[in-house]
Structure formats: C-alpha cells, structure tokens
Design an enzyme around this catalytic site. Structure first.
Site, short mmCIF file in Angstrom:
data_model
loop_
_atom_site.label_atom_id
_atom_site.label_comp_id
_atom_site.label_asym_id
_atom_site.label_seq_id
_atom_site.Cartn_x
_atom_site.Cartn_y
_atom_site.Cartn_z
N ARG A 53 5.92 32.49 -33.04
CA ARG A 53 6.20 31.58 -32.09
C ARG A 53 7.64 31.24 -32.01
NH1 ARG A 53 5.83 26.64 -33.41
NH2 ARG A 53 3.83 26.81 -34.35
N TYR B 60 10.92 25.41 -4.98
CA TYR B 60 9.67 26.26 -5.42
C TYR B 60 8.59 25.03 -5.58
CZ TYR B 60 5.94 28.74 -7.91
OH TYR B 60 4.75 29.24 -8.24
N ASP C 137 17.63 27.95 -9.82
CA ASP C 137 16.47 28.74 -10.00
C ASP C 137 16.89 30.32 -9.44
OD1 ASP C 137 13.95 30.22 -9.74
OD2 ASP C 137 12.99 28.37 -9.40
N LYS D 149 8.39 37.57 -10.85
CA LYS D 149 8.72 38.02 -9.68
C LYS D 149 9.55 39.58 -9.71
CE LYS D 149 6.63 34.31 -8.82
NZ LYS D 149 7.42 33.09 -8.58
C1 LIG Z 1 7.03 31.70 -8.90
C2 LIG Z 1 8.34 30.91 -8.89
C3 LIG Z 1 8.46 30.06 -10.07
C4 LIG Z 1 7.34 29.79 -11.07
O1 LIG Z 1 7.14 30.68 -12.00
P1 LIG Z 1 5.86 31.40 -12.56
O2 LIG Z 1 6.26 32.60 -13.16
O3 LIG Z 1 4.77 31.52 -11.63
O4 LIG Z 1 5.38 30.27 -13.47
C5 LIG Z 1 9.64 29.27 -10.02
N1 LIG Z 1 10.40 29.17 -9.03
C6 LIG Z 1 10.35 30.25 -8.10
C7 LIG Z 1 11.49 30.39 -7.05
C8 LIG Z 1 9.38 31.23 -8.07
O5 LIG Z 1 9.16 32.02 -6.87
#
Ligand SMILES: *Cc1c(COP(=O)(O)O)cnc(C)c1O
Length: 385
Positions: free
Chosen positions: A53, A106, A178, A203
C-alpha cells in the site's frame, strides 16, 4: 564543455520514463509486482519497498512516468480520479478553508465538495472561472485554493489558466487543474504556474476503457511528503495490474490524442451543418468563445465534442438509432462514446446549476474515438436523419 543532451521529447518519455530495462532480467516492460511485502536487510534497513500500500515497484514506475509527462516534481497514483481529487483537496485545504471552484466542474467533484468535504468544514463557491474577474469576486479571507477544469465537461468551455494563476499568485492562493480532458500531451498546466494537476486516468491516460485510476502531479516537491502520507494513510491506491495497464496506455497517448484531435475536428465540423443540431461546442471551431485561449495554451483541441438537439425527446430518438457509437458513460477511450449529460454524468448536480452550466435536456456529448472517421460520421448522420 560538451553540450548536455537535449531533454527527450514527450513521446520518448511516454515510452521510457520510469521504465528502464530491469537490471537483473533485462525485461523491457516493468513487471506486475503482486508482492504485498518486501524482505528487509535488517532492522531499519528496507531495500526501497516495505509494504505494497505504501509503495510497490509497478506503481513507482507509473508514478515516475506520470511526473515526467506532466513536467512535475512528483506524481502519486490513486485508485480512481475521485480518490486523487479527494487527496488533492485534502492536501491543500483543511477545516475552515474555502475553495473557489469552476462551476462546470466534473459532477463527482461537485458532489465531493458539497456532500463530503463540506462535512469536514471545507466550503466551496462555484463560479465561471473563464472570466478571472468572477474568481476575484469570489475570493474570501479564508480562500486557499482555486480549482479549475479546462476544457470543461460537457460544454468544453476554456479557462485561461495563466490569467487565473496571475490573480491567485497576487493573493497567495494555490491553483489546481483537473487535466483529464486535455491530457499532458495537449496541455501542461504546471508549466503555466499551476501548483497541482489531477487526472482521472480512467479516461485518456488509460485510453482503452479497461482500468479505473487517478493521479495527482505536483509542480514542486514541497507538498510531496504530505501527499505521500495521505496516499498511504487513506490507502486508495491502484493495484499493480492497474498500474501496468496505465503504463501500457500511456505509451500510445500522443498517437491516440493526435487521432482524437483529427476525428473530433471532423465530427464538430460535420455537426455544425447537420439537421436538427442547434449548437455545437468544440474548442477547435473558430466560432467557439474559447478558441483563441485554447490555441494559446493547448497543443490540440482534444477529442470531446458536445451538441444540442431540440429537447430530450430528440436526444432519445438520436441515441436509439446509434449503431457504431456506444451510448455509455465515460470518455477518452479508443471507441466513440455518446452520453446524455443531464441524466448521466451531471445527474448529481441540482437542476438549476445544471441549466446555468448549459447542460440542457437536449445536450449530447461525444467522446470521439479513433475509428475511421468516415464510419463515425456515417453513424451520426444516420442517427440524426
Ligand atoms: C471521470 C472524471 C473524474 C473522476 O474520475 P474517476 O476515475 O471516474 O474516479 C474527474 N474529473 C473528470 C474531468 C472526469 O472526467
């Protein structure tokens, strides 16, 4: 004195950073290390890893690669984008602190701030950060952080990162971005003075719809010790197999993004004159209000396009007719995905805020994949017909 060799380019680092051939076996792909514990040479003498971890070799390779690609001092991998976002917010905010947040953020970030971190005494104000004046007006005595997302989800609004950084610097605030939609290949917020970048690696970084993950990348090492502490103390870490998948995905990030950019531009241009389409949002269109800023801070305009049909009924008819494009949540992978933000990604946002953010019932979002663009266009054309 001989010239130092030029720094390797992005594609080279994507393939090599953090993953030199193993000195013992010569294997060129970092091993998936399942071991949860590591033999130590004596009391107080670990060889580098102790407990999985806290750290393990596969994750260390991934973190080195991510730090290199974002141009940061250190990167930390998490089990999801949300756990990365949570760690970043807890790193920069404590009880009593206030954050100014992009209003088109998001949906999960909005939920985390308003329904989880709110209980920890953290307050948030949501504004349109594409105008730095709105950020300035929302700053309070207890404000510590400005949280940005650009391009935003789902309307691809562009935030001028440099303008917000300038304002934040004057007031001693941290700035976080982000960077999920742009990826480090298209946009490098740390080079623009941002303190920290988060990703949903689920993504584009993973890129194949087969792994959930996240990361935080720090511009400077000064927060690294605390973030490493949080990563270990909370324990929302990715498995070694997930780290392997992300390392594998990252090797083709630049190739995929070039293809996403090309296909998305064609899709956006097609939609502009397609029947029933009222508006098209894509930063690569000269008519997009953020086009000039996007051009100055991004290497390409990305793979996300959204467009508006008349109403929910029209959106339902369109979705029902899709054949090649898959109607599903998520984005950023090789296959084209279509989603209906109002009922899916943004369902957790109050209706009023949703509508202010332009997430109407007729809005559809396309994560344009890397299939043959003619096939994508043919599917959209028949579904709109
Ligand atoms: C999908 C997404 C998140 C969250 O990520 P997860 O991997 O689903 O927890 C945060 N910010 C953006 C812009 C996203 O598209």
């Amino acid at each position: 004195m001989p010239e130092p060799p030029p720094a390797p380019g992005f594609r080279t680092r994507a393939i090599h950073a953090g993953q030199e051939p193993d000195p013992r076996t010569g294997e060129v792909v970092p091993a998936i290390s399942p071991s949860t514990t590591f033999a130590q040479d004596g009391i107080g003498r670990p060889r580098g890893f102790e407990y999985a971890r806290t750290g393990n070799p596969t994750r260390a390779a991934l973190e080195a690669n991510l730090a290199s690609l974002e141009g940061g001092a250190r990167a930390f991998a998490f089990a999801s984008g949300m756990s990365a976002t949570d760690a970043a917010l807890r790193l920069l905010l404590k009880s009593g602190d206030h954050v100014v947040c992009e209003e088109n953020v998001y949906g999960g970030t909005y939920r985390l701030l308003t329904r989880v971190l709110s209980d920890a005494g953290i307050r948030a104000t949501f504004v349109d950060t594409s105008n730095a004046k709105n950020v300035e007006a929302a700053v309070e005595a207890s404000t510590k952080l400005v949280w940005l997302e650009t391009p935003t989800n789902p309307n691809l609004k562009i935030v001028d990162v440099t303008a917000v950084v300038r304002l934040a610097r004057e007031r001693g605030l941290s700035v976080a971005v982000d960077n999920t939609f742009a990826t480090p290949y298209l946009q490098q917020p740390l080079a623009l003075g941002v303190d920290l970048v988060v990703h949903s690696a689920t993504k584009y970084l993973g890129g194949h719809s087969d792994v959930v993950g996240g990361c935080v990348v720090l511009r400077e090492a000064r927060h690294a010790e605390r973030l490493q502490f949080l990563q270990n103390a909370v324990g929302a870490v990715p498995s070694p197999f997930d780290c392997f998948l992300l390392l594998r995905g990252l090797k083709t990030l630049a190739l995929r993004m070039d293809a996403h950019n090309r296909n998305a531009q064609r899709v956006a241009e097609f939609l502009l004159s397609a029947p029933g389409v009222r508006r098209v949002h894509y930063p690569g269109l000269p008519s997009h209000p953020g086009h000039a800023v996007a051009k100055s801070q991004m290497r390409g305009f990305g793979g996300m396009v959204s467009f508006e049909l008349a109403d929910r009924a029209a959106a339902e008819r369109f979705v029902a007719k899709l054949r090649l494009c898959t109607f599903a949540e998520s984005l950023g992978a090789v296959e084209t995905l279509v989603c209906h933000p109002a009922s899916m990604t943004h369902a957790s946002m109050p209706r009023e805020l949703r509508e202010r953010a332009g997430v109407t019932e007729g809005l559809l979002r396309v994560s344009v994949g890397v299939e043959d663009v003619e096939d994508i266009l043919a599917d959209l054309r028949q579904a709109l017909g």
